[in-house]
Write an enzyme that holds these catalytic residues in place. Structure first.
Site, PDB file in Angstrom:
ATOM      1  N   LYS A 126     -10.402  -2.346   7.313  1.00 17.48           N
ATOM      2  CA  LYS A 126      -9.176  -1.954   8.014  1.00 17.48           C
ATOM      3  C   LYS A 126      -9.587  -1.471   9.408  1.00 17.48           C
ATOM      4  O   LYS A 126     -10.506  -0.647   9.517  1.00 17.48           O
ATOM      5  CB  LYS A 126      -8.505  -0.838   7.214  1.00 17.48           C
ATOM      6  CG  LYS A 126      -7.373  -0.117   7.925  1.00 17.48           C
ATOM      7  CD  LYS A 126      -6.596   0.750   6.942  1.00 17.48           C
ATOM      8  CE  LYS A 126      -5.763   1.795   7.644  1.00 17.48           C
ATOM      9  NZ  LYS A 126      -4.639   2.277   6.830  1.00 17.48           N
ATOM     10  N   THR A 183      -4.584   5.992   2.117  1.00 18.86           N
ATOM     11  CA  THR A 183      -4.977   7.342   2.523  1.00 18.86           C
ATOM     12  C   THR A 183      -5.889   7.989   1.475  1.00 18.86           C
ATOM     13  O   THR A 183      -5.780   9.182   1.197  1.00 18.86           O
ATOM     14  CB  THR A 183      -3.739   8.233   2.828  1.00 18.86           C
ATOM     15  OG1 THR A 183      -2.739   7.460   3.489  1.00 18.86           O
ATOM     16  CG2 THR A 183      -4.110   9.379   3.754  1.00 18.86           C
ATOM     17  N   GLU A 234       0.865  -1.192   0.000  1.00 17.31           N
ATOM     18  CA  GLU A 234       0.000   0.000   0.000  1.00 17.31           C
ATOM     19  C   GLU A 234       0.890   1.227   0.000  1.00 17.31           C
ATOM     20  O   GLU A 234       1.684   1.431   0.931  1.00 17.31           O
ATOM     21  CB  GLU A 234      -0.887  -0.015   1.263  1.00 17.31           C
ATOM     22  CG  GLU A 234      -1.673   1.274   1.449  1.00 17.31           C
ATOM     23  CD  GLU A 234      -2.327   1.374   2.841  1.00 17.31           C
ATOM     24  OE1 GLU A 234      -2.559   0.329   3.495  1.00 17.31           O
ATOM     25  OE2 GLU A 234      -2.586   2.510   3.270  1.00 17.31           O
ATOM     26  N   ARG A 278       0.262  10.401   0.663  1.00 21.03           N
ATOM     27  CA  ARG A 278       0.595  11.457   1.629  1.00 21.03           C
ATOM     28  C   ARG A 278       1.795  12.259   1.197  1.00 21.03           C
ATOM     29  O   ARG A 278       2.228  13.153   1.907  1.00 21.03           O
ATOM     30  CB  ARG A 278       0.924  10.827   2.983  1.00 21.03           C
ATOM     31  CG  ARG A 278      -0.241  10.178   3.629  1.00 21.03           C
ATOM     32  CD  ARG A 278       0.146   9.703   5.005  1.00 21.03           C
ATOM     33  NE  ARG A 278      -0.644   8.557   5.338  1.00 21.03           N
ATOM     34  CZ  ARG A 278      -0.301   7.661   6.246  1.00 21.03           C
ATOM     35  NH1 ARG A 278       0.825   7.785   6.914  1.00 21.03           N
ATOM     36  NH2 ARG A 278      -1.082   6.650   6.484  1.00 21.03           N
TER      37      ARG A 278
HETATM   38  C1  3PG Z   1      -0.777   4.398   8.530  1.00 22.26           C
HETATM   39  O1  3PG Z   1      -1.734   4.552   7.791  1.00 22.26           O
HETATM   40  O2  3PG Z   1       0.036   5.276   8.821  1.00 22.26           O
HETATM   41  C2  3PG Z   1      -0.616   3.053   9.032  1.00 22.26           C
HETATM   42  O3  3PG Z   1      -1.561   2.870   9.988  1.00 22.26           O
HETATM   43  C3  3PG Z   1       0.748   2.742   9.507  1.00 22.26           C
HETATM   44  O4  3PG Z   1       0.817   2.840  10.874  1.00 22.26           O
HETATM   45  P1  3PG Z   1       2.183   2.447  11.588  1.00 22.26           P
HETATM   46  O5  3PG Z   1       3.194   3.460  11.158  1.00 22.26           O
HETATM   47  O6  3PG Z   1       1.848   2.538  13.054  1.00 22.26           O
HETATM   48  O7  3PG Z   1       2.532   1.065  11.145  1.00 22.26           O
END
Ligand code: 3PG
Length: 215
Positions: free
Chosen positions: A137, A77, A50, A54
Site C-alpha cells: 500500500k 488500520t 477494507e 478505527r
Molecule cells: C485511509 O486509510 O484513511 C485511506 O487512506 C482512505 O483515504 P481517503 O479518505 O483519502 O480515501
C-alpha cells in the site's frame, strides 16, 4: 439482491488487489449497517472491501459480513499483533496497515493472514521487499508524493506494485491506475462514513459501479 453465505476460501494479496480497480476503505459506526453496505457494494460490482479498525464497531461489522459468499473483507488500520489476532478471529481474510512493523509482519505470518503493508518512502518499500512483499500500500498517496513519487521509484524498485491510498479520488484514480506499478487503488469516497451513516445505499451502489468501471 440478498447476499449469499458460504465457506470462505483463502486468497492472496495479489488476488485481492487484482479483483477490481478500487478497494473501498470503510469507517463504520454501526454494525447493523455492514450487511446493507456490502450488498450495495456488491450490487455495484465490488466484492473486496477494507473495514478499518478505527471504530468500536469495526470488528463486529467484519464478523457480520465475513461469511458472505464471494466477498473478501479485510481489516484495515492494523497497528499491533493484537489487532491482527482480533481481525482474524472476526473473519477478516486479509489485513492492511498504514505502515509496517516487525510485530505486524510476524503476527500476520503467524495468523496466516494475507497482508498488504503500507510504505511511503524508498527505504520502507525496500525493507518490505526484503521481507517478500511485492505488493504494498502506498500511503498516504497524495501527501507522500502521489504519482510523481510512484513514477520515480518505479525504476529502482521495479518489482514492486502498489495500491495507492490516501487522497485518491474519482478525479485522480484513473491517472494512478494508468501507472504500470499500480495494481489498484484504495479510497473512502465510494462509501464514506457519512454516506454509511445516512444509509445512502443507492449512492454507494452508484459509486461502486462507477469505481468498478475505472480502467
Ligand atoms: C485511509 O486509510 O484513511 C485511506 O487512506 C482512505 O483515504 P481517503 O479518505 O483519502 O480515501
Amino acid at each position: 439482491m440478498a447476499a449469499g453465505w458460504g465457506v470462505k476460501v483463502s486468497i492472496s494479496v495479489k488476488e485481492i488487489c487484482s479483483n477490481g480497480p478500487v478497494i473501498p476503505v470503510i469507517e463504520i459506526d454501526d454494525e447493523a449497517n455492514a450487511l446493507p453496505l456490502v450488498e450495495a457494494l456488491m450490487a455495484g460490482g465490488i466484492n473486496v472491501v477494507e473495514i478499518t479498525l478505527r471504530t468500536p464497531q469495526a470488528l463486529p461489522a467484519i464478523k457480520a459480513v465475513s461469511q458472505i459468499k464471494g466477498l473478501h473483507v479485510g481489516a484495515g488500520t492494523l497497528l499491533s499483533a493484537d489487532d491482527v489476532k482480533k481481525a482474524k478471529a472476526a473473519g477478516a481474510t486479509f489485513g492492511v496497515s498504514p505502515g509496517s512493523t516487525a510485530e505486524l509482519i510476524e503476527a500476520c505470518e503467524g495468523e496466516a493472514l494475507p497482508f498488504l503493508p503500507g510504505a511511503a518512502t524508498p527505504s520502507e518499500v525496500a525493507n518490505l521487499k526484503s521481507h517478500g512483499f511485492e505488493i504494498q500500500k502506498f500511503f498516504p498517496a497524495e501527501a507522500a508524493g502521489g504519482r510523481p513519487m510512484l513514477k520515480a521509484i518505479a525504476g529502482p524498485l521495479q518489482e514492486i506494485t502498489f495500491c495507492p491510498t490516501g487522497g485518491v479520488s474519482p478525479e485522480n484514480a484513473n491517472d494512478y491506475l494508468a501507472l504500470p506499478n499500480v495494481i489498484c487503488v484504495g479510497g473512502s469516497w465510494i462509501a464514506s462514513r457519512k454516506l454509511i451513516k445516512d444509509q445512502a445505499w443507492d449512492i454507494i451502489e452508484a459509486n461502486a459501479k462507477a469505481a468498478s468501471a475505472l480502467a
